[in-house]
Design a protein around this motif. Structure first.
Motif, mmCIF file in Angstrom:
data_model
loop_
_atom_site.group_PDB
_atom_site.id
_atom_site.type_symbol
_atom_site.label_atom_id
_atom_site.label_comp_id
_atom_site.label_asym_id
_atom_site.label_seq_id
_atom_site.Cartn_x
_atom_site.Cartn_y
_atom_site.Cartn_z
ATOM 1 N N VAL A 476 0.829 -1.203 0.000
ATOM 2 C CA VAL A 476 0.000 0.000 0.000
ATOM 3 C C VAL A 476 0.864 1.255 0.000
ATOM 4 N N PHE A 477 1.826 1.319 0.890
ATOM 5 C CA PHE A 477 2.617 2.544 0.996
ATOM 6 C C PHE A 477 3.582 2.712 -0.177
ATOM 7 N N ARG A 478 3.966 1.624 -0.807
ATOM 8 C CA ARG A 478 4.774 1.776 -2.012
ATOM 9 C C ARG A 478 3.928 2.383 -3.143
ATOM 10 N N VAL A 479 2.678 1.961 -3.237
ATOM 11 C CA VAL A 479 1.771 2.565 -4.214
ATOM 12 C C VAL A 479 1.567 4.042 -3.893
ATOM 13 N N PHE A 480 1.264 4.348 -2.637
ATOM 14 C CA PHE A 480 1.035 5.737 -2.246
ATOM 15 C C PHE A 480 2.272 6.596 -2.490
ATOM 16 N N CYS A 481 3.438 6.052 -2.228
ATOM 17 C CA CYS A 481 4.681 6.812 -2.425
ATOM 18 C C CYS A 481 4.924 7.091 -3.905
ATOM 19 N N PHE A 483 2.849 7.241 -6.341
ATOM 20 C CA PHE A 483 1.846 8.094 -6.968
ATOM 21 C C PHE A 483 1.563 9.354 -6.161
ATOM 22 N N ASP A 484 2.430 9.652 -5.212
ATOM 23 C CA ASP A 484 2.372 10.896 -4.439
ATOM 24 C C ASP A 484 1.000 11.086 -3.785
ATOM 25 N N ILE A 485 0.523 10.024 -3.151
ATOM 26 C CA ILE A 485 -0.761 10.067 -2.448
ATOM 27 C C ILE A 485 -0.473 10.200 -0.956
ATOM 28 N N LYS A 486 -0.922 11.286 -0.373
ATOM 29 C CA LYS A 486 -0.629 11.570 1.030
ATOM 30 C C LYS A 486 -1.676 10.910 1.931
ATOM 31 N N VAL A 487 -1.204 10.145 2.903
ATOM 32 C CA VAL A 487 -2.086 9.542 3.902
ATOM 33 C C VAL A 487 -2.155 10.489 5.094
ATOM 34 N N ALA A 511 -5.779 5.932 -6.239
ATOM 35 C CA ALA A 511 -5.331 5.019 -5.185
ATOM 36 C C ALA A 511 -6.012 3.659 -5.304
ATOM 37 N N ILE A 512 -7.329 3.666 -5.485
ATOM 38 C CA ILE A 512 -8.054 2.397 -5.529
ATOM 39 C C ILE A 512 -7.715 1.610 -6.797
ATOM 40 N N LEU A 513 -7.619 2.289 -7.924
ATOM 41 C CA LEU A 513 -7.283 1.592 -9.168
ATOM 42 C C LEU A 513 -5.916 0.916 -9.076
ATOM 43 N N GLU A 514 -4.948 1.624 -8.517
ATOM 44 C CA GLU A 514 -3.601 1.054 -8.414
ATOM 45 C C GLU A 514 -3.537 -0.063 -7.375
ATOM 46 N N LEU A 515 -4.225 0.092 -6.268
ATOM 47 C CA LEU A 515 -4.235 -0.965 -5.255
ATOM 48 C C LEU A 515 -4.937 -2.212 -5.792
ATOM 49 N N ASP A 522 -2.655 -9.023 -12.148
ATOM 50 C CA ASP A 522 -1.204 -9.204 -12.311
ATOM 51 C C ASP A 522 -0.611 -7.980 -13.010
ATOM 52 N N LYS A 523 -0.947 -6.788 -12.482
ATOM 53 C CA LYS A 523 -0.552 -5.556 -13.163
ATOM 54 C C LYS A 523 -0.003 -4.528 -12.183
ATOM 55 N N CYS A 524 0.580 -4.982 -11.093
ATOM 56 C CA CYS A 524 1.046 -4.029 -10.084
ATOM 57 C C CYS A 524 2.084 -3.096 -10.699
#
Length: 545
Positions: A476-481, A483-487, A511-515, A522-524
């Protein structure tokens, strides 16, 4: 310390006994047992009323024995159909034949719970608003129901019942127009006409195609409630009353029951709130101890995420009651948030199926799953406010949390997600909370705290096994990092099946699409080069022994 506060109402069950109605006992008028019963009962009635009652009970017992095949070959179910599944006469016909086909597959529906046809509830609410403006018109509602009856050439008795209800509805709206008042009590009665017409139309069509059926208003089979109009709760002693009511029926007759509505102890019509038809079905199924409660929707079960946002969302084979409750609470529109409680109490499985695609297996909801997934589903809630409350009292002063939550209780504000430390609290309030109440709360708390409120936030909730949270959070945090998504806040721990993140609403979709790509496809799109040498974090399935 991470925690979460969920304010949820606990629903219970009650009802009053319905009067015996021998006409509903059996549709087989030439059955040998029926002939024997009639002759024996006639003789006994002339001599001894007690003997007659004993004969009646013996007859009912004989019917059950003859109607039930060998053990394991019949599955008793309660089936529930929502408004979209009953939208017009084509859908009514489709559902009636669907039920007949399910019976051929050895399902035995003890009850079919029906919502109002299509958008009837919304149309009735609009009619109420128009009546307050001096106009009474239910033409659209009347046309939908009369067209359906005309198409199937319903018998005069069914037409008379439905038309009487529609006329009563129109008379009520004329009363609203004259007195210029539509109270919560009146509003509950107004919307009840949709379900009451719907079950009569459905039962009539089932009888036409050879499925013995009888329409019932919910209070006639034990759905009695508190007097909280618009959001009534089922009362506790209805479990036994429901069982006694159904003991009067031939188990091969399908009781077609209104969802969503009930009676309070004074016999006034109440509603269980939007989505309450699910609760009606689970209350009946749990009380009757059926093998399965089937909730028929317009999707192939519970999906991995909202298909309106994630076009690649996939059906989930199974979830636990806890997971289903969390999904409902955090925004999934598949089941009512409290509908699971009766089923959970007696461990009755609930299956979500698609009335447009009956061949789909659907999603089974029960106490335990045979498979465990890294992430079961991703859901969200938009339009929330994030409130930070920081104590201005000295560090360690007791009573701070008690003071804060006392004020929330005072203004009847419920919290979705909460995280706290010794001197501060972060929490979310959804868009249903009144702005005036929030303003009053802030004024009250300013004596002991600094408060900051930000709008346009969203909750992303991952339904997951928190014992595997380290692996989930790494992705999760690798995705957020990347894509510059601030938690802005995170909550984990109080519930063992979810992890929630608060983000800006503008970041929600990405965020939801990438997660979803990482956990269900199989598209991370982010690097997941962990020490084990994995190149992708996919949704793992561990078959448990």
């Amino acid at each position: 310390m991470r925690n979460r506060l969920v304010v949820a109402s606990v629903a219970c069950l009650l009802h009053s006994l319905l009067s015996p109605c021998d006409a509903f006992l059996s549709s087989s008028k030439h059955h040998p047992s029926a002939i024997a019963f009639r002759s024996r009962h006639a003789a006994a009635a002339s001599n001894d009323k007690e003997a007659a009652r004993e004969e009646l009970q013996a007859y009912r017992s004989n019917i059950r024995e003859e109607a039930t095949p060998e053990p394991g070959k019949i599955m008793d179910v309660v089936m529930k159909f929502g408004g979209s599944s009953l939208a017009n006469y084509e859908r009514i016909d489709h559902v009636a034949h669907l039920i007949k086909n399910q019976i051929a597959l050895n399902y035995r529906p003890r009850a079919v719970v029906c919502s109002a046809m299509g958008k009837t509830t919304n149309a009735l609410l609009s009619a109420g608003a128009f009546a307050l403006e001096g106009r009474v018109c239910i033409d659209a509602v009347r046309t939908l129901h009369t067209n359906t009856m005309d198409h199937f050439d319903y018998p005069a008795s069914t037409r008379a019942e439905v038309l009487a209800l529609l006329n009563e509805c129109e008379d009520m709206l004329n009363g609203v127009r004259l007195i210029q008042e539509l109270s919560p009590k009146s509003l509950d009665q107004l919307v009840s006409y949709g379900e009451r017409c719907s079950v009569r139309i459905m039962a009539a069509r089932m009888n036409q195609i050879g499925v013995p059926a009888q329409a019932f208003d919910a209070w006639d089979v034990g759905i009695l409630t508190t007097s909280e109009f618009g959001d009534a709760k089922l009362l506790p002693n209805s479990e036994e009353a429901i069982r006694k009511a159904f003991d009067r029926f031939d188990p091969n007759m399908v009781a077609v029951v209104t969802g969503f509505i009930g009676h309070d102890p004074k016999k006034r019509i109440t509603t269980l709130g939007r989505g309450g038809s699910d609760l009606s079905a689970t209350a009946l199924g749990a009380s009757l101890g059926v093998d399965e409660i089937q909730v028929w929707k317009d999707v192939d079960g519970i999906l991995s995420s909202d298909p309106r946002l994630v076009s690649t969302a996939v059906p989930i084979d199974e979830v636990t009651y806890d997971e289903a409750s969390e999904l409902a609470y955090f925004g999934a529109q598949v089941l009512h948030p409290i509908a699971m409680q009766p089923a959970m109490k007696y461990n009755v499985p609930v299956r979500v199926k698609n009335s447009y695609n009956p061949q789909a297996v659907g999603t089974i909801i029960r106490n335990e799953k045979s498979t465990k997934q890294l992430v079961t589903a991703i859901t969200y809630k938009r339009g929330v406010r994030l409130m930070d409350i920081h104590s201005t009292q000295m560090l360690g002063a007791y009573g701070f949390l008690a003071r804060v939550f006392g004020e929330f209780e005072k203004y009847k504000l419920s919290v979705d997600v909460l995280a706290s430390s010794e001197v501060s609290i972060s929490l979310t309030l959804d868009k249903k909370q009144q702005s005036n109440d929030i303003s009053e709360l802030i004024r009250s708390l300013k004596e002991c705290a600094e408060i900051k409120v930000v709008e346009d936030r969203a909750i992303i909730t991952l339904i997951t096994d928190v014992e595997k949270s380290s692996k989930v959070l790494a992705t999760v945090f690798r995705v957020f990092c990347d894509f510059d998504i601030k938690v802005e806040m995170m909550s984990q721990g109080a519930s063992k099946v979810n992890i929630s993140f608060i983000v800006c609403d503008s970041d929600l979709e990405r965020a939801i699409l990438e997660l979803h790509k990482c956990f269900f496809e199989d598209k991370c799109s982010v690097s997941t080069d962990f020490s084990k040498g994995e190149t992708a974090i996919r949704n793992e399935t561990l078959i448990t022994a």
